[in-house]
Design a protein around this motif. Sequence first.
Motif, PDB file in Angstrom:
ATOM      1  N   GLY A 230       0.883  -1.136   0.039  1.00 10.82           N
ATOM      2  CA  GLY A 230       0.043  -0.145   0.037  1.00 10.82           C
ATOM      3  C   GLY A 230       0.881   1.255  -0.023  1.00 10.82           C
ATOM      4  N   ALA A 231       0.150   2.233   0.092  1.00 11.96           N
ATOM      5  CA  ALA A 231       0.785   3.737   0.057  1.00 11.96           C
ATOM      6  C   ALA A 231       0.331   4.660   1.155  1.00 11.96           C
ATOM      7  N   THR A 232       0.877   4.359   2.641  1.00 14.91           N
ATOM      8  CA  THR A 232       0.337   4.870   3.718  1.00 14.91           C
ATOM      9  C   THR A 232       1.557   5.912   4.099  1.00 14.91           C
ATOM     10  N   ARG A 233       0.947   7.182   4.323  1.00 13.89           N
ATOM     11  CA  ARG A 233       2.012   7.935   4.744  1.00 13.89           C
ATOM     12  C   ARG A 233       2.645   7.633   5.793  1.00 13.89           C
ATOM     13  N   MET A 234       4.149   7.811   6.119  1.00 15.42           N
ATOM     14  CA  MET A 234       4.738   7.850   7.359  1.00 15.42           C
ATOM     15  C   MET A 234       4.458   6.158   7.641  1.00 15.42           C
ATOM     16  N   VAL A 235       4.164   5.174   6.924  1.00 17.63           N
ATOM     17  CA  VAL A 235       3.942   4.017   7.468  1.00 17.63           C
ATOM     18  C   VAL A 235       4.659   2.973   6.571  1.00 17.63           C
ATOM     19  N   THR A 236       4.246   3.044   5.114  1.00 15.25           N
ATOM     20  CA  THR A 236       4.961   2.326   4.113  1.00 15.25           C
ATOM     21  C   THR A 236       5.327   3.364   2.961  1.00 15.25           C
ATOM     22  N   GLU A 237       5.844   4.457   3.391  1.00 18.06           N
ATOM     23  CA  GLU A 237       6.252   5.502   2.666  1.00 18.06           C
ATOM     24  C   GLU A 237       7.799   5.276   1.894  1.00 18.06           C
ATOM     25  N   THR A 238       8.157   4.756   1.137  1.00 15.87           N
ATOM     26  CA  THR A 238       9.467   4.805   0.514  1.00 15.87           C
ATOM     27  C   THR A 238       9.625   5.960  -0.378  1.00 15.87           C
ATOM     28  N   LEU A 239      10.574   6.208  -0.813  1.00 19.48           N
ATOM     29  CA  LEU A 239      10.851   7.332  -2.020  1.00 19.48           C
ATOM     30  C   LEU A 239      10.011   7.353  -2.992  1.00 19.48           C
ATOM     31  N   PRO A 240       9.701   6.108  -3.667  1.00 20.61           N
ATOM     32  CA  PRO A 240       8.789   6.280  -4.763  1.00 20.61           C
ATOM     33  C   PRO A 240       7.374   6.639  -4.418  1.00 20.61           C
ATOM     34  N   VAL A 241       7.117   6.168  -3.308  1.00 18.30           N
ATOM     35  CA  VAL A 241       5.579   6.166  -2.682  1.00 18.30           C
ATOM     36  C   VAL A 241       5.596   7.612  -2.361  1.00 18.30           C
ATOM     37  N   ALA A 242       6.446   8.466  -1.692  1.00 17.64           N
ATOM     38  CA  ALA A 242       6.576   9.740  -1.476  1.00 17.64           C
ATOM     39  C   ALA A 242       6.382  10.518  -2.630  1.00 17.64           C
ATOM     40  N   LEU A 243       6.958   9.964  -3.826  1.00 14.64           N
ATOM     41  CA  LEU A 243       6.947  10.882  -4.979  1.00 14.64           C
ATOM     42  C   LEU A 243       5.389  10.773  -5.511  1.00 14.64           C
ATOM     43  N   TYR A 244       4.781   9.654  -5.338  1.00 12.96           N
ATOM     44  CA  TYR A 244       3.770   9.224  -5.834  1.00 12.96           C
ATOM     45  C   TYR A 244       2.412  10.033  -5.069  1.00 12.96           C
ATOM     46  N   LEU A 245       2.782  10.054  -3.781  1.00 13.69           N
ATOM     47  CA  LEU A 245       1.620  10.908  -2.726  1.00 13.69           C
ATOM     48  C   LEU A 245       1.753  12.046  -2.962  1.00 13.69           C
ATOM     49  N   ASN A 246       3.001  12.795  -2.980  1.00 11.40           N
ATOM     50  CA  ASN A 246       3.083  14.197  -3.069  1.00 11.40           C
ATOM     51  C   ASN A 246       2.681  14.821  -4.503  1.00 11.40           C
ATOM     52  N   MET A 247       2.838  13.819  -5.651  1.00 11.00           N
ATOM     53  CA  MET A 247       2.406  14.539  -6.895  1.00 11.00           C
ATOM     54  C   MET A 247       0.599  14.548  -6.812  1.00 11.00           C
ATOM     55  N   ALA A 248       0.167  13.408  -6.246  1.00  6.56           N
ATOM     56  CA  ALA A 248      -1.415  13.174  -6.432  1.00  6.56           C
ATOM     57  C   ALA A 248      -2.031  14.574  -5.627  1.00  6.56           C
ATOM     58  N   ILE A 249      -1.035  14.958  -4.537  1.00  9.80           N
ATOM     59  CA  ILE A 249      -1.811  16.265  -4.035  1.00  9.80           C
ATOM     60  C   ILE A 249      -1.307  17.488  -4.249  1.00  9.80           C
ATOM     61  N   GLY A 250      -0.435  17.581  -5.527  1.00  8.06           N
ATOM     62  CA  GLY A 250       0.234  18.656  -6.101  1.00  8.06           C
ATOM     63  C   GLY A 250       1.229  19.421  -5.246  1.00  8.06           C
ATOM     64  N   ASP A 251       2.010  18.671  -4.425  1.00 10.93           N
ATOM     65  CA  ASP A 251       3.191  19.134  -3.689  1.00 10.93           C
ATOM     66  C   ASP A 251       4.378  18.880  -4.603  1.00 10.93           C
ATOM     67  N   LEU A 252       4.648  19.942  -5.623  1.00  9.12           N
ATOM     68  CA  LEU A 252       5.532  19.306  -6.639  1.00  9.12           C
ATOM     69  C   LEU A 252       7.050  19.639  -5.959  1.00  9.12           C
ATOM     70  N   GLU A 253       7.273  20.533  -4.851  1.00  5.61           N
ATOM     71  CA  GLU A 253       8.507  20.748  -4.301  1.00  5.61           C
ATOM     72  C   GLU A 253       9.018  19.356  -3.441  1.00  5.61           C
ATOM     73  N   MET A 254       8.112  18.773  -2.811  1.00  9.73           N
ATOM     74  CA  MET A 254       8.339  17.385  -2.030  1.00  9.73           C
ATOM     75  C   MET A 254       8.485  16.151  -3.241  1.00  9.73           C
ATOM     76  N   ALA A 255       7.934  16.369  -4.148  1.00  9.85           N
ATOM     77  CA  ALA A 255       7.760  15.376  -5.273  1.00  9.85           C
ATOM     78  C   ALA A 255       9.094  15.300  -5.866  1.00  9.85           C
TER      79      ALA A 255
END
Length: 286
Positions: free
Chosen positions: A229-254
């Motif tokens: 899965g893609a749970t923030r701060m639980v199973t959030e690896t770098l690729p997942v962090a990229l995916y989650l931040n792109m999904a919410i529009g946070d381009l800097e973090m992505a």
Amino acid sequence: MKLSHRFALRSKLPQAKKFLLLNNRFFQGLIVFIILLLFIFVFSALFNIVWKGIAELAQSIASQEIQFAIRLSLFTSITSTLICIFFALPVAYGLERFNIPGKKLISVILDIPISLPPLVCGVALLLLFGTTEFGTLLAKHGIKFIFSVNGIILAQFFIITPYMIRVLKSTIADINPRLEFVARTLGCSQWQAFCKITLPLAKNGIIAGLVISWARAIGEFGCALMVAGATRMVTETLPVALYLNMAIGDLEMAMASATCLIIISLISLFIFEMVGVRHIPASRIN
């Protein structure tokens, strides 16, 4: 007639040489042009990410989310790579050296994850460890893979093992089996010959396999997404962090996550190119 014929042939030789020279230069120029074209395309795409992400990289890395993603990515990728070498080395050696019935079929089956989309691999693992009696039995004993960090390690292991086996098989194939045979005639057991002859000669190949497999593991997304899965701060690896931040529009973090992955890939591939799958010349003795 003969003399005139020879004279005509000699007069045509310089023209033929010029034509061949021009033909060769055109061919070489075409090859170089295609190389540069592909290089510019790949470099431009990657440089655009790094250029946009490097400005906010320091600030983004200071955030708890990116630090967590980096730590989890390093932990899971290193763990899965170590487990992978434990299985891949004996498998590669056995498939290369032993006459196992159905060896070709086994090799094809083990290579399937390379050709399958990562999402399909993830679905396969999700069904095996989630809905079958085997998965239920493991869960009852406290071994959970679905939507957990263990699932990330499992997904990475499933994806990178075929790559590691291929590199190690190529490495072992280049080591002359006569060297092991000579060691065994001098009193070594097969295990001792493997440890004293094959492993030292395969050192560069093993290092190259570890580096490229680790780089592949740290960038794994599709298979890990299906299993963990893609749970923030639980199973959030770098690729997942990229995916989650792109999904919410946070381009800097992505972009920060993408930049970290690109830097890791560049370093890994540079080490792979430096070490390569080159072996000691003695391994090619006939």
